[in-house]
Design an enzyme around this catalytic site. Structure first.
Site, mmCIF file in Angstrom:
data_model
loop_
_atom_site.group_PDB
_atom_site.id
_atom_site.type_symbol
_atom_site.label_atom_id
_atom_site.label_comp_id
_atom_site.label_asym_id
_atom_site.label_seq_id
_atom_site.Cartn_x
_atom_site.Cartn_y
_atom_site.Cartn_z
ATOM 1 N N TYR A 151 0.849 -1.199 0.000
ATOM 2 C CA TYR A 151 0.000 0.000 0.000
ATOM 3 C C TYR A 151 0.878 1.241 0.000
ATOM 4 C CZ TYR A 151 -3.771 -3.216 0.771
ATOM 5 O OH TYR A 151 -4.663 -4.254 0.591
ATOM 6 N N SER A 152 0.542 2.192 -0.858
ATOM 7 C CA SER A 152 1.266 3.467 -0.875
ATOM 8 C C SER A 152 0.974 4.225 0.404
ATOM 9 C CB SER A 152 0.796 4.335 -2.039
ATOM 10 O OG SER A 152 1.078 3.707 -3.252
ATOM 11 N N CYS A 328 0.254 7.707 -10.542
ATOM 12 C CA CYS A 328 -0.035 6.614 -9.609
ATOM 13 C C CYS A 328 -1.512 6.231 -9.678
ATOM 14 C CB CYS A 328 0.310 7.049 -8.184
ATOM 15 S SG CYS A 328 0.268 5.701 -7.003
ATOM 16 N N GLU A 368 4.078 4.656 -10.985
ATOM 17 C CA GLU A 368 3.759 3.473 -10.176
ATOM 18 C C GLU A 368 2.274 3.217 -10.356
ATOM 19 O OE1 GLU A 368 6.183 2.434 -6.440
ATOM 20 O OE2 GLU A 368 4.221 3.005 -5.663
ATOM 21 N N TYR A 370 -0.832 0.104 -10.989
ATOM 22 C CA TYR A 370 -1.076 -1.310 -10.692
ATOM 23 C C TYR A 370 -2.478 -1.715 -11.085
ATOM 24 C CZ TYR A 370 -0.925 -5.673 -8.114
ATOM 25 O OH TYR A 370 -0.939 -6.993 -7.782
HETATM 26 C C1 LIG Z 1 2.963 -0.634 -5.209
HETATM 27 C C2 LIG Z 1 1.490 -0.846 -4.903
HETATM 28 C C3 LIG Z 1 0.827 0.100 -4.158
HETATM 29 C C4 LIG Z 1 -0.518 -0.077 -3.872
HETATM 30 N N1 LIG Z 1 -1.156 0.877 -3.150
HETATM 31 C C5 LIG Z 1 -2.454 0.765 -2.878
HETATM 32 C C6 LIG Z 1 -3.132 1.775 -2.147
HETATM 33 O O1 LIG Z 1 -2.550 2.787 -1.747
HETATM 34 N N2 LIG Z 1 -4.437 1.599 -1.879
HETATM 35 C C7 LIG Z 1 -5.121 0.497 -2.307
HETATM 36 O O2 LIG Z 1 -6.321 0.397 -2.026
HETATM 37 N N3 LIG Z 1 -4.501 -0.461 -3.017
HETATM 38 C C8 LIG Z 1 -3.181 -0.373 -3.294
HETATM 39 N N4 LIG Z 1 -2.542 -1.364 -3.975
HETATM 40 C C9 LIG Z 1 -3.274 -2.622 -4.259
HETATM 41 C C10 LIG Z 1 -3.154 -3.596 -3.030
HETATM 42 O O3 LIG Z 1 -1.806 -4.041 -2.919
HETATM 43 C C11 LIG Z 1 -4.025 -4.842 -3.127
HETATM 44 O O4 LIG Z 1 -3.755 -5.484 -4.338
HETATM 45 C C12 LIG Z 1 -5.506 -4.563 -3.044
HETATM 46 O O5 LIG Z 1 -5.857 -3.978 -1.796
HETATM 47 C C13 LIG Z 1 -6.303 -5.889 -3.164
HETATM 48 O O6 LIG Z 1 -5.848 -6.771 -2.183
HETATM 49 P P1 LIG Z 1 -6.845 -7.771 -1.430
HETATM 50 O O7 LIG Z 1 -6.039 -8.609 -0.500
HETATM 51 O O8 LIG Z 1 -7.987 -7.037 -0.842
HETATM 52 O O9 LIG Z 1 -7.403 -8.632 -2.603
HETATM 53 P P2 LIG Z 1 -7.034 -10.167 -2.909
HETATM 54 O O10 LIG Z 1 -7.703 -11.059 -1.933
HETATM 55 O O11 LIG Z 1 -5.574 -10.271 -3.071
HETATM 56 O O12 LIG Z 1 -7.749 -10.328 -4.286
HETATM 57 C C14 LIG Z 1 -7.205 -9.724 -5.416
HETATM 58 C C15 LIG Z 1 -7.416 -10.658 -6.576
HETATM 59 O O13 LIG Z 1 -8.806 -10.742 -6.847
HETATM 60 C C16 LIG Z 1 -9.004 -10.878 -8.226
HETATM 61 N N5 LIG Z 1 -9.868 -9.776 -8.674
HETATM 62 C C17 LIG Z 1 -9.794 -8.492 -8.312
HETATM 63 N N6 LIG Z 1 -10.754 -7.772 -8.903
HETATM 64 C C18 LIG Z 1 -11.442 -8.643 -9.659
HETATM 65 C C19 LIG Z 1 -12.541 -8.518 -10.540
HETATM 66 N N7 LIG Z 1 -13.143 -7.344 -10.724
HETATM 67 N N8 LIG Z 1 -12.987 -9.623 -11.177
HETATM 68 C C20 LIG Z 1 -12.385 -10.818 -10.984
HETATM 69 N N9 LIG Z 1 -11.331 -11.003 -10.171
HETATM 70 C C21 LIG Z 1 -10.863 -9.931 -9.537
HETATM 71 C C22 LIG Z 1 -7.650 -10.813 -8.892
HETATM 72 O O14 LIG Z 1 -7.242 -12.146 -9.081
HETATM 73 C C23 LIG Z 1 -6.778 -10.159 -7.855
HETATM 74 O O15 LIG Z 1 -5.445 -10.555 -7.940
HETATM 75 C C24 LIG Z 1 -1.205 -1.217 -4.317
HETATM 76 C C25 LIG Z 1 -0.511 -2.168 -5.056
HETATM 77 C C26 LIG Z 1 0.807 -1.986 -5.347
HETATM 78 C C27 LIG Z 1 1.530 -3.025 -6.152
HETATM 79 N N1 LIG Z 2 1.565 2.689 -5.971
HETATM 80 C C1 LIG Z 2 0.693 2.076 -6.732
HETATM 81 O O1 LIG Z 2 1.004 1.378 -7.660
HETATM 82 C C2 LIG Z 2 -0.744 2.242 -6.380
HETATM 83 C C3 LIG Z 2 -1.117 3.026 -5.308
HETATM 84 C C4 LIG Z 2 -2.451 3.185 -5.028
HETATM 85 C C5 LIG Z 2 -3.401 2.551 -5.820
HETATM 86 N N2 LIG Z 2 -2.983 1.783 -6.826
HETATM 87 C C6 LIG Z 2 -3.953 1.104 -7.702
HETATM 88 O O2 LIG Z 2 -4.730 2.123 -8.295
HETATM 89 C C7 LIG Z 2 -6.010 1.619 -8.569
HETATM 90 C C8 LIG Z 2 -7.019 2.647 -8.078
HETATM 91 O O3 LIG Z 2 -8.266 2.099 -8.110
HETATM 92 P P1 LIG Z 2 -9.468 2.685 -7.285
HETATM 93 O O4 LIG Z 2 -10.456 1.565 -7.192
HETATM 94 O O5 LIG Z 2 -9.011 3.356 -6.074
HETATM 95 O O6 LIG Z 2 -9.991 3.776 -8.289
HETATM 96 P P2 LIG Z 2 -11.468 4.268 -8.605
HETATM 97 O O7 LIG Z 2 -12.056 4.827 -7.377
HETATM 98 O O8 LIG Z 2 -12.218 3.198 -9.313
HETATM 99 O O9 LIG Z 2 -11.131 5.444 -9.597
HETATM 100 C C9 LIG Z 2 -10.457 5.199 -10.785
HETATM 101 C C10 LIG Z 2 -10.849 6.259 -11.783
HETATM 102 O O10 LIG Z 2 -10.097 6.049 -12.972
HETATM 103 C C11 LIG Z 2 -11.001 5.892 -14.064
HETATM 104 N N3 LIG Z 2 -10.440 5.032 -15.097
HETATM 105 C C12 LIG Z 2 -10.806 3.769 -15.444
HETATM 106 N N4 LIG Z 2 -10.080 3.351 -16.492
HETATM 107 C C13 LIG Z 2 -9.255 4.370 -16.829
HETATM 108 C C14 LIG Z 2 -8.285 4.551 -17.837
HETATM 109 N N5 LIG Z 2 -8.009 3.598 -18.728
HETATM 110 N N6 LIG Z 2 -7.631 5.720 -17.903
HETATM 111 C C15 LIG Z 2 -7.884 6.699 -17.003
HETATM 112 N N7 LIG Z 2 -8.802 6.593 -16.020
HETATM 113 C C16 LIG Z 2 -9.474 5.443 -15.935
HETATM 114 C C17 LIG Z 2 -12.251 5.347 -13.436
HETATM 115 O O11 LIG Z 2 -13.378 5.603 -14.290
HETATM 116 P P3 LIG Z 2 -14.623 4.615 -14.467
HETATM 117 O O12 LIG Z 2 -14.611 3.661 -13.306
HETATM 118 O O13 LIG Z 2 -15.806 5.499 -14.498
HETATM 119 O O14 LIG Z 2 -14.369 3.934 -15.790
HETATM 120 C C18 LIG Z 2 -12.315 6.168 -12.168
HETATM 121 O O15 LIG Z 2 -12.794 7.447 -12.422
HETATM 122 C C19 LIG Z 2 -6.117 0.259 -7.916
HETATM 123 O O16 LIG Z 2 -5.934 -0.683 -8.939
HETATM 124 C C20 LIG Z 2 -4.939 0.236 -6.957
HETATM 125 O O17 LIG Z 2 -4.425 -1.061 -6.785
HETATM 126 C C21 LIG Z 2 -1.687 1.631 -7.158
#
Ligand SMILES: Cc1cc2nc3c(=O)[nH]c(=O)nc-3n(C[C@H](O)[C@H](O)[C@H](O)COP(=O)(O)OP(=O)(O)OC[C@H]3O[C@@H](n4cnc5c(N)ncnc54)[C@H](O)[C@@H]3O)c2cc1C
Ligand SMILES: NC(=O)c1ccc[n+]([C@@H]2O[C@H](COP(=O)([O-])OP(=O)(O)OC[C@H]3O[C@@H](n4cnc5c(N)ncnc54)[C@H](OP(=O)(O)O)[C@@H]3O)[C@@H](O)[C@H]2O)c1
Length: 370
Positions: A151-152, A328, A368, A370
């Site tokens: 998690y960030s 991000c 970054e 994901y």
């Molecule tokens: C660098 C980095 C930073 C991140 N920062 C954040 C952050 O700041 N905040 C945040 O909320 N998350 C962040 N994430 C994502 C976070 O790490 C988890 O992946 C996320 O919270 C889901 O984990 P979980 O244990 O709840 O889900 P899990 O139990 O691990 O389930 C996830 C799995 O469910 C399946 N899945 C997910 N969605 C669907 C779908 N729609 N349909 C079918 N299958 C699906 C996929 O197989 C996926 O791998 C970050 C990820 C990375 C890599």
């Molecule tokens: N450091 C990291 O790598 C990091 C840190 C934090 C979060 N994350 C990841 O970031 C994602 C955030 O998801 P969330 O559920 O918090 O977001 P969310 O609330 O669903 O918001 C995402 C927004 O982006 C829009 N969107 C969808 N497809 C897009 C595209 N191709 N280009 C631009 N915008 C698009 C969505 O629009 P519509 O839904 O209306 O289509 C929505 O408005 C998660 O997958 C999380 O794992 C990564």
């Protein structure tokens, strides 16, 4: 941290009943601080931080005529010796406690996002832009302990209470319907969003250098976030606008683009609007609300759609060597942003992929997703 963890659990920042449904974490934090530190200290920290004016040297209306700023010394984030990595590993995680956990989107938002603060006793020193790992309790389908999720970090280095003893996250609760039509809850995100003040959480890290913010105070920092991808930028912006540091006084331009589905899911909106109100010359703020807004062509307002409205300004900024772009959130946003950059670069006779390579080399293009 011992003193905070020992504090009564009634300090949890549940929104007062008379508040509007959309409830910002900053209000929750302020309530928490008032309860914990007393009215005077809590307010003085917020007010002092928020009212401090900084010297203005960059105009918020981006001028494409301006000469490129004087060269500034760059310190590579990869060589930054002060940055800590992996102090706590999965075999020996740190046990923190939840101090505060509050939903920061409206009830009508698609999905729930929570802001949470954990105690660290100062044992996980981190920088803005780093991440931590969380190991959810219990075992997976094979009977093995769950693996960590990253998690960030959503707080600045001093943390939400300013004492370097907490770390905050911004977490979206994952819930989806599988192929069999069953509702599936993500393991770690649901564990985190359900955490109550006082409960324990296993933490690893800190990790990551990609999203470390530039040290130069006169930089232009363009932040591109979708959903919870806002997390690192909240840390950046607190450092820039809410805090006082002996070695850092931001006087450049910060420009945040945030893409969310609905206006009720505009994360930390109140905090950001406060910053813009206080520092209009140094902070530009643009939202893309995908399910409520459209562009002139009637297209869905994604972050790249909003950016396209400022295409020329953004391109001109990108030509300056003290402009840093950070992206991000959702993976899909990267291609959308590349697409608008490709056409802009072409107009000037550049190939975007090559141009981007150079920017990356200079640590001016940081991604970054994901
Ligand atoms: C660098 C980095 C930073 C991140 N920062 C954040 C952050 O700041 N905040 C945040 O909320 N998350 C962040 N994430 C994502 C976070 O790490 C988890 O992946 C996320 O919270 C889901 O984990 P979980 O244990 O709840 O889900 P899990 O139990 O691990 O389930 C996830 C799995 O469910 C399946 N899945 C997910 N969605 C669907 C779908 N729609 N349909 C079918 N299958 C699906 C996929 O197989 C996926 O791998 C970050 C990820 C990375 C890599
Ligand atoms: N450091 C990291 O790598 C990091 C840190 C934090 C979060 N994350 C990841 O970031 C994602 C955030 O998801 P969330 O559920 O918090 O977001 P969310 O609330 O669903 O918001 C995402 C927004 O982006 C829009 N969107 C969808 N497809 C897009 C595209 N191709 N280009 C631009 N915008 C698009 C969505 O629009 P519509 O839904 O209306 O289509 C929505 O408005 C998660 O997958 C999380 O794992 C990564």
């Amino acid at each position: 941290m011992a003193s905070m963890a020992a504090h009564p659990i009634s300090l949890s920042a549940a929104p007062p009943v008379d508040r509007p449904q959309f409830f910002s974490a900053s209000s929750a934090l302020l309530n928490f601080q008032k309860a914990f530190y007393g009215e005077r200290i809590a307010c003085s920290r917020f007010e002092k931080l928020a009212s401090r004016r900084i010297h203005l040297s960059v105009r918020a209306t981006v001028s494409t005529e301006e000469a490129a700023p004087a060269k500034v010394e760059k310190i590579s984030k990869k060589n930054d010796e002060g940055v800590q990595l992996n102090i706590f590993k999965p075999k020996n995680p740190y046990t923190g406690r939840c101090l505060l956990n509050t939903k920061i989107v409206g009830d009508d938002a698609p999905g729930e996002t929570w802001h949470m603060v954990f105690s660290t006793e100062g044992k996980i020193p981190y920088r803005e832009g780093q991440s931590i790992g969380v190991i959810p309790p219990g075992t997976d389908a094979n009977g093995k302990p769950h693996k960590l999720r990253l998690y960030s970090i959503a707080s600045s280095a001093p943390g939400d209470f300013g004492d370097y003893k907490t770390v905050s996250l911004c977490v979206k609760r994952l819930v989806y319907i599988n192929d069999k039509g069953e509702e599936v809850k993500g393991v770690c995100s649901n564990f985190l969003c359900d955490l109550k003040p006082g409960e324990e959480v296993s933490i690893t890290g800190p990790v990551g250098k990609e999203m470390l913010m530039p040290k130069v105070p006169n930089a232009t920092i363009i932040m591109l976030a979708t959903g919870t991808g806002i997390a690192p930028f909240r840390g950046f912006l607190w450092r820039m606008f809410f805090e006082k540091h002996d070695d850092y006084k931001f006087n450049g331009l910060a420009w945040l683009f945030l893409g969310v589905p609905t206006s009720s899911s505009l994360l930390y909106r109140e905090e950001f609007e406060k910053m813009r109100e206080k520092y209009p010359e140094n902070f530009k703020l643009d939202f893309a609300v995908s399910r409520e807004q459209k562009n002139a062509k009637g297209e869905k307002m994604y972050i790249q759609t909003r950016m396209a409205e400022y295409a020329e300004q953004l391109w001109e900024l990108l030509k300056k060597d003290n402009t840093y772009v950070y992206m991000c959130g959702l993976k899909g946003m990267e291609k959308g942003i590349d697409d608008i950059m490709t056409s802009l670069a072409e107009r000037d006779g550049y190939t975007w992929s090559e141009y981007k390579k150079q920017l990356k080399k200079g640590e001016q293009w940081n991604v970054e997703v994901y």
